[in-house]
Design a protein around this motif. Structure first.
Motif, PDB file in Angstrom:
ATOM      1  N   THR A   9       0.850  -1.190   0.000  1.00  0.00           N
ATOM      2  CA  THR A   9       0.000   0.000   0.000  1.00  0.00           C
ATOM      3  C   THR A   9       0.888   1.243   0.000  1.00  0.00           C
ATOM      4  N   PRO A  10       1.003   1.922  -1.142  1.00  0.00           N
ATOM      5  CA  PRO A  10       0.373   1.582  -2.422  1.00  0.00           C
ATOM      6  C   PRO A  10       1.167   0.506  -3.159  1.00  0.00           C
ATOM      7  N   MET A  11       0.542  -0.093  -4.164  1.00  0.00           N
ATOM      8  CA  MET A  11       1.253  -1.067  -4.980  1.00  0.00           C
ATOM      9  C   MET A  11       1.996  -0.327  -6.091  1.00  0.00           C
ATOM     10  N   SER A  12       2.982   0.440  -5.667  1.00  0.00           N
ATOM     11  CA  SER A  12       3.783   1.236  -6.596  1.00  0.00           C
ATOM     12  C   SER A  12       4.942   0.405  -7.131  1.00  0.00           C
ATOM     13  N   ASP A  13       5.579   0.898  -8.202  1.00  0.00           N
ATOM     14  CA  ASP A  13       6.747   0.209  -8.733  1.00  0.00           C
ATOM     15  C   ASP A  13       7.856   0.147  -7.698  1.00  0.00           C
ATOM     16  N   VAL A  14       8.021   1.215  -6.917  1.00  0.00           N
ATOM     17  CA  VAL A  14       9.060   1.227  -5.879  1.00  0.00           C
ATOM     18  C   VAL A  14       8.783   0.142  -4.841  1.00  0.00           C
ATOM     19  N   ASN A  15       7.541   0.055  -4.356  1.00  0.00           N
ATOM     20  CA  ASN A  15       7.223  -0.947  -3.339  1.00  0.00           C
ATOM     21  C   ASN A  15       7.309  -2.363  -3.884  1.00  0.00           C
ATOM     22  N   LEU A  16       6.902  -2.567  -5.124  1.00  0.00           N
ATOM     23  CA  LEU A  16       7.049  -3.884  -5.739  1.00  0.00           C
ATOM     24  C   LEU A  16       8.525  -4.268  -5.846  1.00  0.00           C
ATOM     25  N   THR A  17       9.357  -3.313  -6.215  1.00  0.00           N
ATOM     26  CA  THR A  17      10.794  -3.569  -6.320  1.00  0.00           C
ATOM     27  C   THR A  17      11.391  -3.903  -4.958  1.00  0.00           C
ATOM     28  N   LEU A  18      11.022  -3.120  -3.932  1.00  0.00           N
ATOM     29  CA  LEU A  18      11.539  -3.370  -2.588  1.00  0.00           C
ATOM     30  C   LEU A  18      11.143  -4.756  -2.088  1.00  0.00           C
TER      31      LEU A  18
END
Length: 320
Positions: A9-18
């Motif tokens: 939350t949010p399902m951003s590219d940064v969070n997906l990468t992390l």
């Protein structure tokens, strides 16, 4: 093999990468609606980061089902969801039966270690209760009894479990949070180990299973490793978190400083042969995250990934 998973939350590219960088293999999606293309797009996006869309959880169209007011629309949507999940290759659906509230807290900024902020609940402050799910922000104050909830749940399972068996999707019931007998005039039924045993016997099936939200079961005051062994094969999905307190007054904690022996809990999961998704649930808000969604910010989640991954490697294989 136990599968380290997460909501984002949010399902951003940064969070997906992390998440991918921390060794997460499964991502949990929120209900996207009945359009199959939306679910396919979500799957493809997650897979582009080297992970798998492993479960659907949250914002499900079942609020009217819970209170016995569905005209058939919601149950039809749920059947469509199960068939869409089969098409996309998603095996787990997590839901709850908290009528009109979803998970509730009375404070969102209880101080934890180093000034981190966690959510808390105190029944004495119940007039300040707030639901922390978007589709239940305003708590429905209409009363409902436990008998009515059991009746509505039985009807729901009788409709859904045959479709779940056809599609290979496992329905995983989340406990009531907080696990009280009633809240603001509404009964709660998923609030004890005995009631979860009743749940799996309502419509016996491998597809009628339990989401073992460890923090909520800990709030019930049960022995966590013993309860894991007791519920055994019915546990198909895990929310891994911890709390301090009782159903009437508790606070959430970091994974490593609550009341539960987390090592003993992981050992118990290994003993029952658990091989489904395990995800960190609510985490503390760390410095700089004041604008984030309480319980679902990212920095505390990174800490949780490492902690859970280390426990997994203690009892499961080294390449988990």
């Amino acid at each position: 093999m136990m599968q380290l998973s997460t909501v984002l939350t949010p399902m951003s590219d940064v969070n997906l990468t992390l998440a991918a960088q921390c060794g997460v293999t499964g991502v949990v999606g929120r209900y996207p609606g009945t359009n199959l293309d939306d679910l396919l797009q979500l799957r493809d996006r997650i897979e582009s980061f080297g992970m798998k869309l492993i479960a659907i959880e949250g914002y499900l169209p079942i609020e009217r089902i819970k209170v016995g007011r569905d005209d058939g629309t919601e149950i039809a949507e749920m059947k469509t969801l199960l068939r869409n999940m089969q098409h996309v290759g998603i095996s787990y659906l997590c839901y709850n039966f908290m009528a009109g509230t979803d998970w509730v807290r009375t404070r969102l900024d209880e101080p934890e270690r180093g000034g981190a902020k966690v959510t808390a609940f105190r029944l004495a402050d119940v007039e300040h209760a707030m639901s922390l799910t978007a589709n239940a922000k305003t708590i429905d104050r209409d009363p409902i009894t436990a008998d009515e909830l059991w009746k509505n749940l039985t009807g729901f399972l009788r409709e859904l479990i045959p479709v779940a068996e056809e599609t290979g999707v496992t329905l995983c019931m989340h406990p009531d949070d907080p696990p009280l007998e009633q809240l603001l005039g509404k009964a709660r039924i998923m609030n004890s180990v005995e009631n979860f045993e009743r749940l799996v016997n309502l419509v016996p099936s491998p597809c009628n299973a339990i989401c073992f939200c460890q923090g909520t079961f800990a709030t019930m005051g049960v022995d966590i490793p013993a309860t894991i062994r007791r519920l055994g094969r019915h546990i198909r999905y895990i929310h891994f978190r911890d709390v301090r307190g009782t159903p009437a007054a508790f606070v959430e904690t970091f994974h490593d400083n609550g009341a539960t022996d987390m090592v003993a809990a992981m050992k118990a999961y290994h003993e029952i042969g658990f091989d489904g998704p395990i995800r960190p649930d609510h985490v503390p808000q760390l410095i700089g995250e004041d604008d984030g969604e309480p319980g679902y910010t990212m920095l505390g989640r990174l800490f949780a990934y490492g902690y859970i991954r280390a426990l997994i490697q203690t009892f499961f294989t080294r390449d988990s």
